[in-house]
Scaffold this active site. Structure first.
Site, PDB file in Angstrom:
ATOM      1  N   TYR A 183     -35.877  33.434 -11.270  1.00  0.00           N
ATOM      2  CA  TYR A 183     -36.290  34.247 -12.433  1.00  0.00           C
ATOM      3  C   TYR A 183     -35.799  33.598 -13.734  1.00  0.00           C
ATOM      4  CZ  TYR A 183     -36.355  38.116 -15.802  1.00  0.00           C
ATOM      5  OH  TYR A 183     -36.566  38.886 -16.924  1.00  0.00           O
ATOM      6  N   SER A 188     -36.347  36.191 -21.654  1.00  0.00           N
ATOM      7  CA  SER A 188     -35.123  36.900 -21.247  1.00  0.00           C
ATOM      8  C   SER A 188     -33.906  36.092 -21.695  1.00  0.00           C
ATOM      9  CB  SER A 188     -35.079  37.038 -19.722  1.00  0.00           C
ATOM     10  OG  SER A 188     -33.812  37.521 -19.309  1.00  0.00           O
TER      11      SER A 188
HETATM   12  P1  NAD Z   1     -41.596  46.963 -15.912  1.00  0.00           P
HETATM   13  O1  NAD Z   1     -41.434  46.736 -14.454  1.00  0.00           O
HETATM   14  O2  NAD Z   1     -41.366  48.322 -16.485  1.00  0.00           O
HETATM   15  O3  NAD Z   1     -43.044  46.478 -16.365  1.00  0.00           O
HETATM   16  C1  NAD Z   1     -43.570  45.255 -15.936  1.00  0.00           C
HETATM   17  C2  NAD Z   1     -45.056  45.254 -16.244  1.00  0.00           C
HETATM   18  O4  NAD Z   1     -45.566  44.001 -15.791  1.00  0.00           O
HETATM   19  C3  NAD Z   1     -45.843  46.353 -15.521  1.00  0.00           C
HETATM   20  O5  NAD Z   1     -46.764  46.935 -16.420  1.00  0.00           O
HETATM   21  C4  NAD Z   1     -46.589  45.609 -14.425  1.00  0.00           C
HETATM   22  O6  NAD Z   1     -47.877  46.163 -14.182  1.00  0.00           O
HETATM   23  C5  NAD Z   1     -46.733  44.219 -15.064  1.00  0.00           C
HETATM   24  N1  NAD Z   1     -46.909  43.222 -14.022  1.00  0.00           N
HETATM   25  C6  NAD Z   1     -46.017  42.771 -13.111  1.00  0.00           C
HETATM   26  N2  NAD Z   1     -46.601  41.889 -12.285  1.00  0.00           N
HETATM   27  C7  NAD Z   1     -47.891  41.797 -12.664  1.00  0.00           C
HETATM   28  C8  NAD Z   1     -49.015  41.081 -12.173  1.00  0.00           C
HETATM   29  N3  NAD Z   1     -48.965  40.300 -11.095  1.00  0.00           N
HETATM   30  N4  NAD Z   1     -50.188  41.240 -12.811  1.00  0.00           N
HETATM   31  C9  NAD Z   1     -50.297  42.049 -13.869  1.00  0.00           C
HETATM   32  N5  NAD Z   1     -49.272  42.744 -14.382  1.00  0.00           N
HETATM   33  C10 NAD Z   1     -48.092  42.629 -13.774  1.00  0.00           C
HETATM   34  O7  NAD Z   1     -40.675  45.838 -16.580  1.00  0.00           O
HETATM   35  P2  NAD Z   1     -39.941  45.703 -17.990  1.00  0.00           P
HETATM   36  O8  NAD Z   1     -38.494  45.822 -17.742  1.00  0.00           O
HETATM   37  O9  NAD Z   1     -40.572  46.532 -19.037  1.00  0.00           O
HETATM   38  O10 NAD Z   1     -40.209  44.137 -18.263  1.00  0.00           O
HETATM   39  C11 NAD Z   1     -41.181  43.646 -19.161  1.00  0.00           C
HETATM   40  C12 NAD Z   1     -40.869  42.186 -19.453  1.00  0.00           C
HETATM   41  O11 NAD Z   1     -39.573  42.074 -20.041  1.00  0.00           O
HETATM   42  C13 NAD Z   1     -40.862  41.296 -18.202  1.00  0.00           C
HETATM   43  O12 NAD Z   1     -41.450  40.057 -18.521  1.00  0.00           O
HETATM   44  C14 NAD Z   1     -39.378  41.130 -17.919  1.00  0.00           C
HETATM   45  O13 NAD Z   1     -39.092  39.928 -17.241  1.00  0.00           O
HETATM   46  C15 NAD Z   1     -38.819  41.115 -19.331  1.00  0.00           C
HETATM   47  N6  NAD Z   1     -37.392  41.463 -19.408  1.00  0.00           N
HETATM   48  C16 NAD Z   1     -36.956  42.693 -19.000  1.00  0.00           C
HETATM   49  C17 NAD Z   1     -35.596  42.965 -19.087  1.00  0.00           C
HETATM   50  C18 NAD Z   1     -35.033  44.305 -18.671  1.00  0.00           C
HETATM   51  O14 NAD Z   1     -33.802  44.437 -18.636  1.00  0.00           O
HETATM   52  N7  NAD Z   1     -35.860  45.298 -18.363  1.00  0.00           N
HETATM   53  C19 NAD Z   1     -34.709  42.017 -19.591  1.00  0.00           C
HETATM   54  C20 NAD Z   1     -35.192  40.782 -19.993  1.00  0.00           C
HETATM   55  C21 NAD Z   1     -36.546  40.518 -19.907  1.00  0.00           C
END
Ligand code: NAD
Length: 254
Positions: free
Chosen positions: A165, A152
């Site tokens: 985080y 991130s």
């Molecule tokens: P999301 O909530 O749509 O998806 C998260 C996924 O992680 C889900 O499929 C969930 O099943 C899985 N997950 C969470 N905890 C888990 C666990 N204990 N065991 C197995 N699977 C688990 O989130 P997203 O926004 O698509 O985020 C995906 C990645 O991108 C994450 O690592 C997040 O930190 C990172 N990220 C997201 C953003 C944003 O703005 N959405 C920004 C920067 C980084």
């Protein structure tokens, strides 16, 4: 742990994308299938949704595993190899977040620190360790032999949903650089560091939405497909390893 059994035909590269039934992971999985890879989909919850997405993508199978549990990480890799017999690409995308004001120190409890570290740092590291043998085999067969960690911009800039985080994502970035040294030249390890992305995780982050629209040079948050494009760039860049590709629409410049 549940799975949908479907096997790739010989010669097709295989990618495991953690957390790939929604948001960024789903877009990455879709893009990889479009580019000709077979994808192992994974999530913690909703096996039915995972099986339906695998059926939709065609060249995919689904495994459910809770990555906060050490044993489940081992089973995930074992089950994936049992289905596909090979692993060429590992995308550590699964992650957890949550909003805690940076000046509310008591709210960032030790339990929250521990649970975030378990899923956002220790799990990706352990999955890489468990995959190393298969990625080295991929390298021998001229496969991609690549790891991409989804970190991130909060791990690069002093920002993010919470201090714990942001610290986990900074740790993941450093793990990325350290492992690029340890695993090269056979295995490349890079990270994509998104800014705000429109996913279920950020659906109610209205302040962040307003910030990106007003201040970032791109004047919007990313779509999950933008992050999948950055992942694909790194997968195709044979000489790039140990890089943290900031994908925040230029907000860091302001
Ligand atoms: P999301 O909530 O749509 O998806 C998260 C996924 O992680 C889900 O499929 C969930 O099943 C899985 N997950 C969470 N905890 C888990 C666990 N204990 N065991 C197995 N699977 C688990 O989130 P997203 O926004 O698509 O985020 C995906 C990645 O991108 C994450 O690592 C997040 O930190 C990172 N990220 C997201 C953003 C944003 O703005 N959405 C920004 C920067 C980084």
């Amino acid at each position: 742990m549940e799975k949908l059994l479907k096997r790739p035909e010989a010669g097709r590269e295989v990618a495991l994308v953690t957390g790939s039934t929604s948001g960024i992971g789903a877009a990455i999985a879709r893009r990889l299938v479009d580019e000709g890879l077979f994808v192992i989909l994974h999530s913690r919850e909703s096996a039915e949704k995972g099986a339906a997405f695998a059926a939709e993508l065609g060249f995919a199978a689904y495994i459910q595993a809770d990555l906060s549990c050490e044993n489940a990480r081992g089973s995930l890799i074992t089950e994936a190899i049992a289905i596909t017999g090979r692993l060429d690409v590992l995308i550590n995308n699964a992650g957890i977040s949550g909003l805690i004001s940076h000046d509310d120190l008591p709210a960032a409890s030790p339990d929250i620190w521990r649970s975030l570290y378990e899923v956002n740092v220790i799990a990706p590291f352990q999955l890489i360790a468990l995959s190393e043998k298969y990625l080295r085999e991929s390298a021998k067969k001229n496969g991609r032999a690549c790891v991409i960690n989804i970190s991130s911009h909060a791990g690069v800039r002093p920002k993010g949903g919470s201090i714990p985080y942001a610290a986990t994502k900074a740790a993941l970035n450093h793990v990325t650089r350290l492992l690029a040294r340890s695993l090269g030249p056979e295995i490349r390890v890079n990270a994509v560091a998104p800014g705000l992305v429109d996913t279920p995780l950020t659906a109610d982050w209205t302040e962040a939405q307003a910030l990106w629209q007003a201040q970032s040079p791109m004047k919007r948050a990313a779509r999950p497909e933008d992050i999948a494009q950055a992942v694909m760039m790194l997968l195709n860049a044979d000489y790039i390893t140990g890089e943290i590709l900031l994908s925040d629409g230029g907000l860091n410049l302001t």
